[in-house]
Design a protein around this motif. Sequence first.
Motif, PDB file in Angstrom:
ATOM      1  N   PHE A 285       0.847  -1.185   0.000  1.00 45.93           N
ATOM      2  CA  PHE A 285       0.000   0.000   0.000  1.00 45.93           C
ATOM      3  C   PHE A 285       0.887   1.241   0.000  1.00 45.93           C
ATOM      4  O   PHE A 285       1.980   1.238   0.573  1.00 45.93           O
TER       5      PHE A 285
ATOM      6  N   ARG B 230       0.619   5.637   0.451  1.00 40.03           N
ATOM      7  CA  ARG B 230      -0.164   6.828   0.765  1.00 40.03           C
ATOM      8  C   ARG B 230       0.748   8.044   0.638  1.00 40.03           C
ATOM      9  O   ARG B 230       1.818   8.084   1.250  1.00 40.03           O
TER      10      ARG B 230
ATOM     11  N   CYS C  15      -6.542   6.592  -1.681  1.00 34.65           N
ATOM     12  CA  CYS C  15      -5.493   6.011  -2.522  1.00 34.65           C
ATOM     13  C   CYS C  15      -5.996   4.736  -3.188  1.00 34.65           C
ATOM     14  O   CYS C  15      -6.572   3.870  -2.522  1.00 34.65           O
ATOM     15  N   THR C  16      -5.765   4.631  -4.480  1.00 34.82           N
ATOM     16  CA  THR C  16      -6.179   3.457  -5.246  1.00 34.82           C
ATOM     17  C   THR C  16      -5.019   2.972  -6.095  1.00 34.82           C
ATOM     18  O   THR C  16      -4.066   3.705  -6.368  1.00 34.82           O
ATOM     19  N   VAL C  17      -5.114   1.718  -6.535  1.00 34.60           N
ATOM     20  CA  VAL C  17      -4.083   1.118  -7.378  1.00 34.60           C
ATOM     21  C   VAL C  17      -4.744   0.456  -8.571  1.00 34.60           C
ATOM     22  O   VAL C  17      -5.888  -0.011  -8.476  1.00 34.60           O
TER      23      VAL C  17
ATOM     24  N   TRP D 183      -0.276   3.898  -8.600  1.00 34.43           N
ATOM     25  CA  TRP D 183      -1.098   4.361  -7.480  1.00 34.43           C
ATOM     26  C   TRP D 183      -1.529   5.801  -7.689  1.00 34.43           C
ATOM     27  O   TRP D 183      -0.780   6.608  -8.247  1.00 34.43           O
ATOM     28  N   THR D 184      -2.721   6.124  -7.214  1.00 34.75           N
ATOM     29  CA  THR D 184      -3.230   7.495  -7.229  1.00 34.75           C
ATOM     30  C   THR D 184      -3.761   7.825  -5.845  1.00 34.75           C
ATOM     31  O   THR D 184      -4.571   7.084  -5.290  1.00 34.75           O
ATOM     32  N   CYS D 185      -3.277   8.934  -5.265  1.00 40.84           N
ATOM     33  CA  CYS D 185      -3.762   9.412  -3.972  1.00 40.84           C
ATOM     34  C   CYS D 185      -4.320  10.813  -4.168  1.00 40.84           C
ATOM     35  O   CYS D 185      -3.602  11.706  -4.644  1.00 40.84           O
TER      36      CYS D 185
END
Length: 326
Positions: A133, A135, A147-149, A156-158
């Motif tokens: 993970f 962040r 946050c996604t993947v 990843w995008t936060c």
Amino acid sequence: MCVFSAVALVLEVDGGLGQYPLSCLDSAEEVMSRDDQGRDIIWKKNGEELPQKGNVYSVQLEESLGGGNYTCHSKNGSLLNHTVVLIKEEESKRKRILIKTDQDYLKCSAQNYNGDFHCSWTWHRSRVGEVAFIRVQRVSDSNDTHCTVDVSGQLWTCSTGQRKFRCSVDDSGQSISCLDEQHCPYAEEIHLIYISVYVKTEHFLVENYSKYFYLSEIVKPDKVRISEVNKSLIEWTYPSSWASPYSYFPLTFQIAQFRKECRNCANPCTELKPTKMLTVHSSDRCSSKVKHKTKTVCVRAKDAFSNSEWGEWSHIRSKKAIISTL
């Protein structure tokens, strides 16, 4: 307990015995609507069937054991739900997955002030794992950073309502590159960047490594390119990756000259004692006179306004009019 997503959670343990209940079907209505009322639900851990059945499974926690990929299935074998359980030892325990380099677990740097930065780490030789993970946020951002993947597990995008970071994990799993999409290089950097990287082992042990910094604290210019004008003068250029205009983002340069030859040195800039060392502040033409009988000249750069790290040395060798730039 920390929940990463709908199918992954982290359980913090203190080294003693414990249990944690996992539910297969979340609502009582779902359970009661089944013919068996959940009594025949089958549980598996890492693909192997477990003896305990029913809607709730008790994960047995002992020291750092108990993590795994838990799935529950109906009697005919169809998948009903799954949860990845990661085990995190309490903060007082010694870190075991990554090792420190230069007194830190995460080593972060930026080539310029465009909002890009790079963080790397070193795996313990007996515990190589993967990123679980990520962040990233500015300290001013609200706590609802999401946050996604993507499906590859690498991009990843936060994001919050005000800002978005995009990060990618490199193929080796030893570093990430991130971009603050809202960063303005010409504005004062008011808020710190906070990055937190969770890494896990094949045994589902997870540890969290985090760091706070301003870009101005980690900026490290690329190597400069040196050329020989004549036997007594060399010149160099700003790194192509450095921000412009140079008058707004000036660099300070350090020049080292060596009379001693070092044919077997991997890098004479760090393995020899210079005969002359000087510092130059320049935002336009970059050049320096070379003393007679000088064999090697080294040049490196740093941001003129911040107390950040020097870039790597570039060097040029001169011998019998043969110049080799490395």
